[in-house]
Every structure is written in structure tokens, then in C-alpha cells.
Design a protein around this motif. Structure first.
Motif, PDB file in Angstrom:
ATOM      1  N   ASP A 142       0.817  -1.220   0.000  1.00 38.87           N
ATOM      2  CA  ASP A 142       0.000   0.000   0.000  1.00 38.87           C
ATOM      3  C   ASP A 142       0.852   1.272   0.000  1.00 38.87           C
ATOM      4  O   ASP A 142       1.409   1.645  -1.019  1.00 38.87           O
ATOM      5  CB  ASP A 142      -1.116  -0.028   1.048  1.00 38.87           C
ATOM      6  N   ASP A 168      -1.059   2.205  -2.625  1.00 41.58           N
ATOM      7  CA  ASP A 168      -1.909   3.362  -2.344  1.00 41.58           C
ATOM      8  C   ASP A 168      -1.315   4.526  -3.135  1.00 41.58           C
ATOM      9  O   ASP A 168      -0.509   5.304  -2.628  1.00 41.58           O
ATOM     10  CB  ASP A 168      -1.914   3.649  -0.842  1.00 41.58           C
ATOM     11  N   LEU A 202      -8.389   2.084  -3.159  1.00 47.63           N
ATOM     12  CA  LEU A 202      -7.100   1.673  -3.706  1.00 47.63           C
ATOM     13  C   LEU A 202      -7.290   0.910  -5.002  1.00 47.63           C
ATOM     14  O   LEU A 202      -6.589   1.148  -5.991  1.00 47.63           O
ATOM     15  CB  LEU A 202      -6.339   0.808  -2.689  1.00 47.63           C
TER      16      LEU A 202
END
Length: 379
Positions: A142, A168, A202
Motif C-alpha cells: 500500500d 496506495d 485503492l
């Protein structure tokens, strides 16, 4: 979910055969101490000249063990080279380490310092202590998966492979990566993974990023995207790591049935020349040599026999004697060459000499004795 957990536990237990070092690192760039986890390959010997790929794992407090286990497991079966895996713990510093400016969307303040820490302190330190090659992989999850993209934008990227597990993504990152990879001149592997139950915000950005990657038309870029079913933001890690390593080291792998049929048997210059090309490509792409493995010798021998390529058998016997002088491999394939030439006397001599050598994974005394008895029956 339970199956994935069991697989991870199995891989972690496998990695216990390798050497794992836990140590602090005092960073001038960060102005503080960081904890590192370092896994060395099984039977690592600092006096050897072997150079190992380097895998840098951000979020090492939880991501190191899955990477270390997978790397050790795949190396055990010859599916990838042995590697040195380094995890950087970020449990108490993650937010500031991965900070980027909210206007230009590039690392700033502590984030810029952490960026420099990886390239200017950590990697030189690992290189000074261990036998690592210039083939480097970086991985994150992420926020840290987004962060590793910034290393792409250096004129000469310090990493050759990027593993992004549910990144992310910062604003404009997808466009910037697509533009950079369209012009990059070094062979670069770029892997992204998401899942059907990934975090919604995401996943939307990741899917859009994947669509933009379709515009990259650069033979230097080796791209793979996975959208796993029945997985979420956390369990996709256990699925993505082996897939990524598998793709990165696809060229390194032993010859399989598909490669045998599609490439070994059809190579215009013959099967042995294909073997030479394969190992030359490995050295060129990864920057280190791979010792010829018995599986590949078997594959080339089978192709040479099927194509009645005596030159390939001759060259293969020479290679076997050079690479495996103390193994039955050398005697077996030299005997095979002479037997194919109908020089049964020399074939018999080599098979008999092989009985005094060490057995291999595929060749033992029974195989040599079968050859010996067959030749004697002919006489």
C-alpha cells in the motif's frame, strides 16, 4: 484465508534453513536508529565469489518474513537464484518515512530523507558487508508500494524490479509511471497486484493504473498485473509475492516442457546453441552467471537425440566434463555421445568410469549399469 495462512507458515518455516540476522542501523540521513532484518542464503560463505540478487523489502516488520520464505523456497528448487533479502522495519515510523508533498506529490521532509537512506546508506552498507549483485528488487505494500515508484524517476534507477502489492497511489503517479516506463532504457520488471476484496479506493486507482500501463510500448519493460479472486488487501500479499518472483526470474528457471517444445526444439542453430544463448541471456539480464543445471543438460540431450544432432551431443559432452568432472553426469553424457557415434568401445569405457564418480539427481549406478549391459549384449 486459512489455506493462505498455512502456506505462509510453511514458507516461513522453510526459511529457517537460511541465516537471518536482526540488527540495528544508525542512519545519518534519518538521524535515528532503524531495525533491519537480513536473510542470507543457505550455506552463505563470504569467501565465495558468488554474487546474489538483493531484495529490499519496505514494511519489513510484517512483509520481510513472507518474502524471505518465498525467496528461500524458490531458490531451494532452483526456480530462482539464491538471494539476500533485507527488510526495513517501519512500524513506528511508517507515516513520516513515506511522506510526500501534497502539491508536487514527491517525497519531502522525512520522506525525502528516507528515500536517500535507502539509496545512499542502506544499499552501500549491504554491498560492503555481503556479496550482492547489481540486480536489485524493491517491494512494498500500500503506502510503501506507492513510495518505491519514486526510484523509477532517477536518471539511472538503482532497482531493476519493482513489486507493488496493493499500492496506495499518490495523485498523478499512474501517469508519471506510464510516461517513465515508456522511455526507460534498462530492462525493468514492474509488478502490481490487487484483489477482488481489496480496499475499494485503492483498487479503483490500481485498475486505472493498469489500464494506463497498456500505453507502454517498450520492450525493456516487463510488466505483470494480477487481480486475485477470493483475497483481500492483506491476503493478496501471500499470493502476489510468489507470482512476482516467478515472473522476475522466469528466464532463470530450468527448461520446462513448454520451453523445450517451443524454443529448444525449434532453435535454428540447434539445441546446444540454444543452451548457450539461454545462459548468456541470464548473465546479460541479471548481471551474474548461473551454473548449468542437470535438468537443462537432460533437456538438450533429449532434443539432440530426437533431432539426430551429433554436433550438439559432442558439445554437450564437453560441457558436462567441464562443469561436472566428479559427477556421473560427465561420464553419462560423454558415453551417450560415443554411443550415438557407434563408438561402443569408448562409450563402454566412459560408462564404466562413471561408476567411480558421484551420483547426480538423475543419474545413478543402475542407469550406468543398464548402459553397460546393453552395450555388452550388442557385442
Amino acid at each position: 484465508m486459512q489455506k493462505i495462512t498455512l502456506v505462509l507458515l510453511f514458507l516461513i518455516s522453510i526459511s529457517m534453513g537460511a541465516q537471518v540476522i536482526y540488527q540495528p542501523f544508525d542512519s545519518e540521513k534519518l538521524g535515528e536508529r532503524r531495525e533491519l532484518k537480513i536473510q542470507l542464503p543457505r550455506n552463505y560463505d563470504p569467501e565465495d565469489k558468488i554474487q546474489y540478487p538483493l531484495i529490499i523489502v519496505l514494511d519489513g516488520d510484517y512483509l520481510f518474513e513472507p518474502f524471505a520464505g518465498n525467496a528461500d523456497y524458490q531458490a531451494y528448487w532452483g526456480e530462482m537464484p539464491k538471494a539476500i533479502v533485507v527488510g526495513v522495519n517501519q512500524r513506528n515510523s511508517r507515516e513520516k518515512d513515506l511522506f510526500y508533498d501534497k502539491e508536487i506529490y514527491f517525497p519531502a521532509h522525512e520522506g525525502a530523507s528516507f528515500f536517500e537512506f535507502i539509496g545512499m546508506e542502506l544499499i552501500p552498507y549491504i554491498e560492503s558487508k555481503y556479496n550482492v549483485s547489481n540486480f536489485r528488487i524493491v517491494a512494498g505494500h500500500d503506502l510503501s508500494a506507492n513510495f518505491i515508484n519514486y526510484y523509477l524517476f532517477k536518471d539511472f534507477p538503482i532497482f531493476r524490479a519493482f513489486i507493488l502489492l496493493s499500492p496506495d497511489l499518490a495523485p498523478e503517479m499512474a501517469v508519471r509511471v506510464q510516461e517513465r516506463l515508456s522511455t526507460i532504457k534498462t530492462d525493468t520488471f514492474y509488478y502490481i497486484a490487487t484483489a477482488d476484496n481489496d480496499i475499494v479506493d485503492l483498487k479503483e486507482k490500481i485498475v486505472s493504473h493498469n489500464a494506463q500501463m497498456g500505453a507502454v510500448n517498450n520492450p525493456k519493460v516487463h510488466y505483470r498485473f494480477d487481480d486475485f479472486q477470493d483475497a483481500d488487501h492483506y491476503s493478496l500479499v501471500g499470493l502476489g509475492i510468489p507470482k512476482a518472483l516467478n515472473e522476475i526470474f522466469s528466464l532463470y528457471k530450468p527448461i520446462n516442457k513448454q520451453e523445450y517444445a517451443d524454443l529448444v526444439m525449434t532453435y535454428p542453430e540447434g539445441p546446444f546453441k540454444y543452451l548457450e544463448k539461454k545462459y548468456a541471456d541470464i548473465k546479460f539480464f541479471y548481471g551474474f552467471e548461473k551454473k548449468v543445471v542437470e535438468n537443462d543438460i537432460r533437456a538438450v540431450a533429449a532434443a539432440a537425440l530426437k533431432k539426430d544432432d551429433r554436433d550438439a551431443l559432442r558439445d554437450l559432452s564437453r560441457l558436462a566434463r567441464k562443469e561436472f568432472p566428479d559427477s556421473m553426469i560427465s561420464a553419462y553424457y560423454t558415453g551417450m555421445y560415443y554411443e550415438n557415434e557407434n563408438n561402443l568401445k569408448k562409450a563402454l569405457h566412459n560408462y564404466q568410469q562413471g561408476l567411480l564418480l558421484n551420483a547426480s539427481d538423475f543419474i545413478d549406478k543402475d542407469m550406468l549399469l543398464d548402459k553397460i549391459y546393453t552395450i555388452k549384449d550388442k557385442n
